[in-house]
Structures are given as structure tokens and as C-alpha cells.
Write a protein that holds these residues in place. Structure first.
Motif, mmCIF file in Angstrom:
data_model
loop_
_atom_site.group_PDB
_atom_site.id
_atom_site.type_symbol
_atom_site.label_atom_id
_atom_site.label_comp_id
_atom_site.label_asym_id
_atom_site.label_seq_id
_atom_site.Cartn_x
_atom_site.Cartn_y
_atom_site.Cartn_z
ATOM 1 N N VAL A 9 -71.241 92.090 16.178
ATOM 2 C CA VAL A 9 -70.042 92.055 17.115
ATOM 3 C C VAL A 9 -69.423 90.432 16.708
ATOM 4 N N GLY A 10 -68.257 90.349 16.235
ATOM 5 C CA GLY A 10 -67.448 89.286 15.746
ATOM 6 C C GLY A 10 -67.410 89.363 14.259
ATOM 7 N N LEU A 11 -66.046 89.449 13.883
ATOM 8 C CA LEU A 11 -65.806 89.537 12.290
ATOM 9 C C LEU A 11 -64.825 88.470 11.812
ATOM 10 N N GLY A 12 -65.315 87.328 12.549
ATOM 11 C CA GLY A 12 -64.492 86.234 12.086
ATOM 12 C C GLY A 12 -64.989 85.379 10.818
ATOM 13 N N ASN A 13 -64.977 83.984 10.557
ATOM 14 C CA ASN A 13 -65.656 83.366 9.599
ATOM 15 C C ASN A 13 -67.128 83.966 9.298
ATOM 16 N N VAL A 14 -67.820 83.691 10.155
ATOM 17 C CA VAL A 14 -69.274 84.044 10.295
ATOM 18 C C VAL A 14 -69.691 85.511 9.894
ATOM 19 N N GLY A 15 -68.945 86.385 10.672
ATOM 20 C CA GLY A 15 -69.122 87.943 10.658
ATOM 21 C C GLY A 15 -68.709 88.441 9.453
ATOM 22 N N SER A 16 -67.594 87.864 8.981
ATOM 23 C CA SER A 16 -67.252 88.390 7.660
ATOM 24 C C SER A 16 -67.946 87.991 6.368
ATOM 25 N N VAL A 42 -69.679 97.857 13.716
ATOM 26 C CA VAL A 42 -69.082 96.443 14.018
ATOM 27 C C VAL A 42 -68.079 96.595 15.082
ATOM 28 N N SER A 43 -67.810 95.332 15.848
ATOM 29 C CA SER A 43 -66.676 95.078 16.610
ATOM 30 C C SER A 43 -66.187 93.800 16.671
ATOM 31 N N SER A 44 -64.843 93.796 16.857
ATOM 32 C CA SER A 44 -64.082 92.672 17.037
ATOM 33 C C SER A 44 -62.667 93.134 17.783
ATOM 34 N N VAL A 81 -69.398 85.808 17.859
ATOM 35 C CA VAL A 81 -68.178 85.656 18.645
ATOM 36 C C VAL A 81 -67.981 84.138 18.800
ATOM 37 N N GLY A 82 -69.042 83.619 19.438
ATOM 38 C CA GLY A 82 -68.807 82.063 20.037
ATOM 39 C C GLY A 82 -68.460 82.184 21.474
ATOM 40 N N GLY A 83 -68.715 80.935 22.031
ATOM 41 C CA GLY A 83 -68.359 80.816 23.326
ATOM 42 C C GLY A 83 -69.543 80.965 24.236
ATOM 43 N N ALA A 104 -75.304 82.942 16.035
ATOM 44 C CA ALA A 104 -75.004 81.843 15.378
ATOM 45 C C ALA A 104 -74.452 80.881 16.409
ATOM 46 N N ASN A 105 -74.720 80.918 17.616
ATOM 47 C CA ASN A 105 -74.003 80.557 18.768
ATOM 48 C C ASN A 105 -74.799 78.975 19.211
ATOM 49 N N LYS A 106 -74.422 77.995 18.952
ATOM 50 C CA LYS A 106 -75.220 76.736 19.147
ATOM 51 C C LYS A 106 -74.942 76.591 20.579
ATOM 52 N N GLY A 301 -73.023 72.775 5.989
ATOM 53 C CA GLY A 301 -73.314 72.905 7.675
ATOM 54 C C GLY A 301 -72.660 73.993 7.942
ATOM 55 N N ALA A 302 -71.653 74.483 7.424
ATOM 56 C CA ALA A 302 -70.445 75.702 8.201
ATOM 57 C C ALA A 302 -70.439 76.494 6.849
ATOM 58 N N GLY A 303 -69.249 77.462 7.166
ATOM 59 C CA GLY A 303 -68.671 78.275 6.218
ATOM 60 C C GLY A 303 -69.214 79.584 6.346
ATOM 61 N N PRO A 304 -68.344 80.558 6.074
ATOM 62 C CA PRO A 304 -68.730 82.001 6.007
ATOM 63 C C PRO A 304 -70.101 82.418 5.405
HETATM 64 N N1 LIG Z 1 -67.357 79.018 11.323
HETATM 65 C C1 LIG Z 1 -68.618 78.338 10.848
HETATM 66 O O1 LIG Z 1 -68.798 78.116 9.709
HETATM 67 C C2 LIG Z 1 -69.901 78.599 11.754
HETATM 68 C C3 LIG Z 1 -70.970 77.943 11.540
HETATM 69 C C4 LIG Z 1 -72.205 77.714 12.166
HETATM 70 C C5 LIG Z 1 -72.000 78.547 13.434
HETATM 71 N N2 LIG Z 1 -70.917 79.139 13.878
HETATM 72 C C6 LIG Z 1 -70.960 79.785 15.004
HETATM 73 O O2 LIG Z 1 -70.698 81.196 14.781
HETATM 74 C C7 LIG Z 1 -69.912 81.795 15.688
HETATM 75 C C8 LIG Z 1 -68.638 82.447 15.302
HETATM 76 O O3 LIG Z 1 -67.974 81.556 14.571
HETATM 77 P P1 LIG Z 1 -66.447 81.953 13.581
HETATM 78 O O4 LIG Z 1 -66.132 80.744 13.062
HETATM 79 O O5 LIG Z 1 -67.140 83.007 12.765
HETATM 80 O O6 LIG Z 1 -65.579 82.180 14.884
HETATM 81 P P2 LIG Z 1 -64.076 83.054 14.593
HETATM 82 O O7 LIG Z 1 -63.781 83.173 13.101
HETATM 83 O O8 LIG Z 1 -63.258 82.723 15.529
HETATM 84 O O9 LIG Z 1 -64.631 84.814 14.954
HETATM 85 C C9 LIG Z 1 -65.012 85.183 15.930
HETATM 86 C C10 LIG Z 1 -64.980 86.579 16.073
HETATM 87 O O10 LIG Z 1 -65.260 87.120 17.337
HETATM 88 C C11 LIG Z 1 -64.276 88.087 17.693
HETATM 89 N N3 LIG Z 1 -64.218 88.263 19.218
HETATM 90 C C12 LIG Z 1 -63.622 87.454 20.058
HETATM 91 N N4 LIG Z 1 -63.782 88.058 21.371
HETATM 92 C C13 LIG Z 1 -64.331 89.307 21.162
HETATM 93 C C14 LIG Z 1 -64.725 90.443 22.106
HETATM 94 N N5 LIG Z 1 -64.372 90.339 23.411
HETATM 95 N N6 LIG Z 1 -65.363 91.315 21.559
HETATM 96 C C15 LIG Z 1 -65.303 91.691 20.218
HETATM 97 N N7 LIG Z 1 -65.051 90.529 19.297
HETATM 98 C C16 LIG Z 1 -64.663 89.467 19.839
HETATM 99 C C17 LIG Z 1 -63.069 87.864 17.040
HETATM 100 O O11 LIG Z 1 -62.174 89.059 17.118
HETATM 101 P P3 LIG Z 1 -60.730 88.805 16.333
HETATM 102 O O12 LIG Z 1 -60.760 88.370 15.158
HETATM 103 O O13 LIG Z 1 -60.009 90.306 16.239
HETATM 104 O O14 LIG Z 1 -59.976 87.954 17.333
HETATM 105 C C18 LIG Z 1 -63.586 87.328 15.768
HETATM 106 O O15 LIG Z 1 -63.605 88.466 14.909
HETATM 107 C C19 LIG Z 1 -69.316 80.575 17.060
HETATM 108 O O16 LIG Z 1 -70.846 80.714 17.886
HETATM 109 C C20 LIG Z 1 -69.611 79.355 16.168
HETATM 110 O O17 LIG Z 1 -70.150 78.369 16.760
HETATM 111 C C21 LIG Z 1 -69.530 79.199 13.067
#
Ligand SMILES: NC(=O)c1ccc[n+]([C@@H]2O[C@H](COP(=O)([O-])OP(=O)(O)OC[C@H]3O[C@@H](n4cnc5c(N)ncnc54)[C@H](OP(=O)(O)O)[C@@H]3O)[C@@H](O)[C@H]2O)c1
Length: 434
Positions: A9-16, A42-44, A81-83, A104-106, A301-304
Motif C-alpha cells: 500500500v503506497g506507491l510513492g518514493n518508497v513504494g516504487s 498494490v494500492s495507491s 503511505v506515511g502519516g 517505513a513509517n517513523k 538516509g532516504a531515497g527510493p
Molecule cells: N521518501 C523517503 O526517502 C523515505 C525514507 C524513509 C522512510 N520514508 C517513509 O516512507 C513512507 C512513504 O514515504 P514516501 O516518500 O514514499 O511518500 P509518498 O511519495 O508521498 O507516497 C505515498 C503513497 O501513498 C499513497 N497513498 C496515500 N493515501 C493512500 C490511501 N488512502 N490508500 C492507498 N494509498 C495511499 C500515495 O498515493 P498517490 O501517489 O496516488 O497519491 C502514494 O503512492 C512515509 O512513512 C515516510 O516517512 C520515506
């Protein structure tokens, strides 16, 4: 051996990033596991229009995350997803349906991780969260297993890549925080609302999690003393360098006689320490053990992709458990039970301090400031002043000998009322004892 089914669930940075690795590195993963990790669904919010890596084969897509958490072919749900609202529901629903979870949700794990683990124990499933702190650095595995035989006495971290990027670019280019932040936002390194990063809240959630693993206490992030980097200016680096130091947003956890003291704040650290060489968006964690002494962990520390590696490695660990059975699961917090944390104020510590002033130049300024320091029994160490043309905003720095933080705060509060100051003094601890 039968595949293990994964739902994401969640196909953003980390999901992809996670999907890319699962697709491209499937051969290696299967060789290591002896069975396949198979993405079933998968879901987003835009899952219906997403392009998925072809190598994954047939993968169901849904806009409704509940279909993932209840899918009969899914053994492990990855929440990316995060949050703290929907994400919490996703984890609770998945656990309630007997699925192990990877996250991945701190933020969520910092606030509700121990409760989620309790629910997982009752359901007989696992919770894994390697990606939640320091993305590509396997620090959970280290604290949970690698050095779990040691007694951790202190842990220092550079845990927020964005603020470290900003500070080290300011240091390198001699530019103001606002200019570097604007560029980081343009390049996509910093969020449009940068508060979580530059005000220290992101690092605070991460420190709460790492401290739970290292010290076995359940820590509410808001109990951690937190200051961000907004007030650091380019001139602070010039003064810090003169003093043989640099400036980093330091997350610190120290076991003292009084108890565990936690803080996230900008600090002067000696240029000779290993932490000073952590630059750009890199993260680092330095653990000081009673028996094993110092160990240091460094990486993205981060990045997909770096974060994706952490998610995939968690999926593999949990999948092994599912296939081979492992009733004695290790808590993601490294302790069978966490104790309740009794916050110890940072003001109980003794530190050397860096005090930076900007004043309207006139006679008697140093005497007035020295008078306040003497009143609070604080010994002045040095006064530094770099050349400055503008007599209406003259910067200078006073360093003080190790003193009680309470006394330093009281002195700074009293100084803030002096009419020649054009802004309150900036006070930063000098972490000379790292
Ligand atoms: N980014 C990093 O490098 C990183 C590093 C370590 C940890 N994290 C953690 O990883 C988690 C994700 O971060 P991210 O950067 O990947 O976030 P992101 O890019 O904003 O991706 C969030 C994903 O969740 C999807 N989403 C939101 N609400 C949803 C729902 N109700 N049902 C299904 N999917 C839903 C979004 O869909 P849409 O795209 O369709 O809106 C998007 O695909 C967070 O907890 C963050 O703190 C991130």
C-alpha cells in the motif's frame, strides 16, 4: 517451496523503489530465500493508472487499501503511505487479518509502535520497520541483533538528510539557510513545508525509535528536547571553524546517572570527530557500547532505492519466518517489554556553550554580558570577533566553560532583555566530549 505473497500500500518514493527492487532483483532474492516473494496486489490513490515493472508479472491493483489487507494470497502487507491515521488503520487491519506487516513509517512507529507490536504478538504475526530510521542504514538490525549483547551508553545520530544537506551546503558555499533551502526545494530534496526536517521533528521521531531499541524505554517523541536549525547562519560556521568545530543537527541519547537524556538540536561538534565528515543528505549513527565500545554506521538516509532495500530486506526476513517458522520472534524494539520513559531535562547536563550575539556597537557590551555570566556562576572561556563593517549589527561569540545548562539558559534569558542586542543570543552546546 511455496511463494510468499506480498501486498503493497503506497506507491510513492518508497513504494516504487521497493517494487523496482522486487522486480529487478528477484533472482537474487529467490536464491537467498529458497522461495519467491510474489507481489500479489498494490494500492495507491492512482493505482489504476500506474505503470508497474513488467517483471512483476500479473499484479492486482486497487484504490482501496482494505483489499490488500484482506487479500487471501497476501502473507505480508507493506505500509508505505506515511502519516499516522490511514497508515495506522492499514497496519491494524492487516494484523487483525493475520498478516505480518512491514512499514517505513517513523512517525507512526514512534507514536504507536509498541501498541502495534502488542497487537501483532496477540495475532501471532510480525512487525518490521527497518526503513523507518536512516533509510539505507540497517541500524535496527544492528541494535536488535548485531550488538544486542552490549549495554548501550550513548547514541548519536545525524538522522535528517535534508537538514544535513542544508547545513553542509551552507558550510561549503557560505550561503544563507534560506537560499540553500530554496534550492533544496527546487531540486526536490526538501518538502514545500520543510518544518518536519528543519525544525527537528523528523529526527525526533527517529531518535524516539532508536532509543527504544537501544535503551528499552518507551519514548513519546514530544518528551524529547528539540530545536531546529532555522537560526543557524553562515557566520556561525565561520566562528565554529575558528574554534575547530563544525555544526550539525545532532540527535543524542545519553545514559546518565539520573537516567536517559534525549535531545535533538544543532550543536558544535569537533571537526576531528567522525560525525563531522557526514555531509550532504547522508545519515550516520554512532553507538557507544559499554563492552564493545564505539561502532559507527553510515549511509543514505532516504531515497527510493536505499529505503526500498530496507523494505525488501524486511520482507525477506519476515517471509523466511513465515516459511521456516520462528516462534521466538524478536520484538522490533529489541526488548521483550519496553519500560516507561521518565523524561530527564537536558538542563541537568553540564556543557561548554557557544553564545553568538548581534549587537549595536557601543562601549560596555562585553562587560554587561560577562556580568550576567558571572552572576550565574558561568566561566567565560573566549571572546571571538570576526571583522564586520556594519556597526549596527556587529556579530561576536562568547564561549563558556562547561556549565549547567540551566544556568546557561537563565543567563541567555536575562541577556535577551539587553537593549543593545538586535536579536536574542543564539546558544548552542559544544559537544567536545564525543
Ligand atoms: N521518501 C523517503 O526517502 C523515505 C525514507 C524513509 C522512510 N520514508 C517513509 O516512507 C513512507 C512513504 O514515504 P514516501 O516518500 O514514499 O511518500 P509518498 O511519495 O508521498 O507516497 C505515498 C503513497 O501513498 C499513497 N497513498 C496515500 N493515501 C493512500 C490511501 N488512502 N490508500 C492507498 N494509498 C495511499 C500515495 O498515493 P498517490 O501517489 O496516488 O497519491 C502514494 O503512492 C512515509 O512513512 C515516510 O516517512 C520515506
Amino acid at each position: 517451496m511455496e511463494d510468499v505473497g506480498v501486498g503493497i500500500v503506497g506507491l510513492g518514493n518508497v513504494g516504487s523503489g521497493t517494487l523496482t527492487i522486487l522486480a529487478e532483483n528477484a533472482g537474487q532474492i529467490t536464491l537467498k530465500l529458497g522461495f519467491r516473494l510474489c507481489v500479489k496486489i498494490v494500492s495507491s490513490l492512482d493505482a489504476d493508472t500506474r505503470t508497474l515493472p513488467e517483471a512483476l508479472g500479473a499484479v492486482e491493483r486497487t484504490l482501496d487499501w482494505r483489499r490488500v489487507t484482506t487479500h487471501p494470497g497476501v502473507d505480508i502487507v507493506a505500509e508505505l503511505v506515511g502519516g499516522t491515521t490511514v497508515a495506522r488503520e492499514i497496519l491494524e487491519t492487516a494484523i487483525g487479518h493475520g498478516k505480518s506487516v512491514v512499514t517505513a513509517n517513523k512517525e507512526l512507529m514512534g507514536l504507536h509502535g509498541p501498541d502495534l507490536w502488542d497487537k501483532a504478538i496477540q495475532a501471532g504475526v510480525n512487525v518490521a520497520m527497518e526503513a523507518s530510521v536512516a533509510g539505507g542504514i540497517p541500524i535496527h538490525a544492528v541494535l536488535r541483533e548485531g550488538i544486542s549483547g552490549d549495554r548501550v551508553e550513548a547514541l548519536y545520530g545525524i538522522l535528517n538528510g535534508t537538514s544535513n544537506f542544508i547545513l553542509t551546503e551552507m558550510e561549503k558555499r557560505g550561503e544563507a539557510l534560506e537560499a540553500v533551502l530554496a534550492e533544496a526545494q527546487r531540486l526536490g530534496y526538501a518538502e514545500a513545508d520543510p518544518s518536519a526536517d528543519i525544525d527537528g521533528f523528523d529526527a525526533r521521531s527517529k531518535l524516539a525509535i532508536l532509543s527504544a531499541l537501544a535503551f528499552g524505554e518507551r519514548i513519546t517523541p514530544s518528551d524529547i528536547y528539540t530545536e531546529g536549525i532555522r537560526r543557524i547562519s553562515q557566520m556561525d560556521f565561520q566562528y565554529a571553524h575558528r574554534l575547530g568545530h563544525t555544526i550539525r543537527l545532532l540527535a543524542a541519547a545519553r545514559l546518565t546517572r539520573a537516567g536517559l537524556v534525549l535531545s535533538v538540536r544543532p550543536a558544535l561538534i569537533p571537526q576531528s570527530t567522525i560525525l563531522a565528515s557526514v555531509r550532504g543528505s547522508y545519515n550516520a549513527v554512532w553507538v557507544k557500547g559499554h563492552y564493545g565500545e564505539d561502532t559507527f554506521y553510515y549511509g543514505r538516509g532516504a531515497g527510493p532505492r536505499p529505503t526500498g532495500v530496507a523494505v525488501v530486506s524486511d520482507l525477506m526476513r519476515v517471509a523466511r519466518e513465515i516459511r521456516y517458522g520462528n516462534p521466538e520472534r524478536v520484538s522490533p524494539f529489541a526488548h521483550e517489554r519496553l519500560g516507561e520513559y521518565d523524561p530527564i531535562p537536558v538542563t541537568r547536563q553540564t556543557r561548554a556553550y557557544y553564545l553568538r550575539f548581534r549587537v549595536v556597537d557601543r562601549p560596555g557590551i562585553i562587560a554587561a554580558l560577562a556580568g550576567i555570566l558571572a552572576e550565574k556562576h558561568i566561566s567565560l572561556d573566549a571572546v571571538l570577533q570576526l571583522p564586520c563593517e556594519d556597526k549596527k549589527a556587529v556579530p561576536f561569540v562568547i564561549t563558556v566553560e562547561p556549565s549547567s545548562e540551566q544556568a546557561v539558559r537563565e543567563a541567555v534569558a536575562k541577556m535577551s532583555g539587553l537593549d543593545f542586542l538586535i536579536e536574542p543570543p543564539l546558544a548552542m552546546p559544544m559537544e567536545t566530549g564525543l
